[in-house]
Design an enzyme around this catalytic site. Structure first.
Site: not given
Ligand code: F6P
Length: 324
Positions: A102-103, A126, A128, A155, A172, A188, A256-257
């Site tokens: 990513g970035n 990424t 994000d 829910r 982030r 909502e 989520q990752r």
């Molecule tokens: O950039 C992906 C991300 O999952 C962000 O959404 C989150 O803020 C960050 O990485 C968390 O990073 P780490 O796993 O290093 O705490």
């Protein structure tokens, strides 16, 4: 170019493995040797670099995480670290790089290119979805699907107990996961860093729901929201709201990752991996491969890092109408 390397860096994302597979097989199809750098820039500095063949990437298209491991390297942010990394690449005879990340990954790649001129092409990986130069990043679709699976479950219990749930999702500096999972999960209200919404605004929405006899509500909060984390916002609202609401908070965090990539992410990762390696072999450098309107495009790292990919305001307007 006869020898290239591939690595994954920054937060891992479902589909990174499918992308590595595409890079390796794409390079081999062009008679180019491929090396895997382990743990991103840290592995480049240490020389943790290993040859990859077609079998090295068998049976990984469906796997979450990254077989090449990932890291956020502090050492690569220093000039000494980058010099060590360059020396290691020279030792292995590596002439070009595919960077999946990513970035932060592309910021490092741009500095490295300006200092040493090693051609690098990026593939956006990424959850994000915050990179300019591609409609979607590898891992985002899977992360949204993970988030809505969790929201659907929340829910059920929210409805049984007539409760309001604040659900914090990752992102982030970006509200993409929050907006898509909020819309798909029927939230909502959705709070994101890109648009200011105060605790008072959310309290109004929840109060109006209570008055309309809504039995439960879901508020999705992006972790980078200016108003604070989901727990802080829930606290503020508990203090200011004048109707009796039973509030709970859930932070979805790193689930989520993880997990196997969705079909969408596998295909996106395959296209971007092949696009990145073919771009590199055609002589492109310092650019990220992306897919915009179903077309492969290359955007300078500088733009992917500095330019903001806007969230379609029409989605936010729709979310507000449909969630009320
Ligand atoms: O950039 C992906 C991300 O999952 C962000 O959404 C989150 O803020 C960050 O990485 C968390 O990073 P780490 O796993 O290093 O705490």
């Amino acid at each position: 170019m006869k020898k290239i390397a591939v690595f994954t860096s920054g937060g891992d994302a479902p589909g990174m493995n499918a992308c590595v597979r595409a890079v390796v097989r794409g390079a081999l199809a062009n008679n180019v040797e491929v090396f895997g750098i382990i743990r991103g820039y840290n592995g480049m500095i240490k020389g943790d670099i290993t040859p990859l063949n077609s079998q090295s990437v068998s049976n990984i298209i469906q796997r979450g995480g990254t077989i090449l491991k990932s890291a956020r390297s502090k050492e690569f942010m220093t000039a000494e670290g980058r010099k060590k990394a360059y020396d290691k690449l020279q030792e292995f005879g590596i002439e070009g790089i595919v960077a999946i990340g990513g970035n932060g990954t592309f910021t490092g790649a741009e500095i490295f290119f300006n200092e040493f001129g090693v051609p690098t092409v990026g593939a956006p990986g990424t959850i994000d979805n915050d990179l300019y130069g591609t409609d979607f990043t590898i891992g985002y679709d899977t992360a949204v699907n993970t988030a809505i699976e969790a929201i659907d479950k929340i829910r059920d219990t929210a409805d049984s107990h007539d409760r309001v749930f604040f659900v914090e999702v990752m992102g982030r500096n970006s509200g993409y996961i929050a907006v898509y999972s909020g819309i798909a999960g029927g939230a909502e209200s959705i709070l994101i860093p890109e648009i200011r919404k105060s605790a008072e605004d959310v309290a109004e929405i929840l109060k109006s729901g209570f008055e309309k006899k809504k039995s439960s509500s879901i508020v999705v909060v992006a972790e980078g929201d200016e108003e604070g984390h989901a727990a802080d916002i829930a606290d503020k609202i508990t203090q200011i709201i004048d109707v009796p609401l039973d509030i709970r908070v859930t932070n979805l965090g790193h689930i989520q990752r993880g997990g196997g990539p969705s079909a969408y992410d596998r295909i996106l990762a395959s296209r971007l991996g092949l696009g990145a390696v073919e771009g590199l072999l055609e002589g492109r450098k310092n650019v990220m491969a992306g897919i915009i309107n179903d077309h492969l495009v290359y955007t300078p790292f500088h733009d992917t890092i500095t330019m903001k990919k806007e969230i379609n305001p029409e989605l936010l307007r729709m979310a507000a109408i449909l969630g009320s």
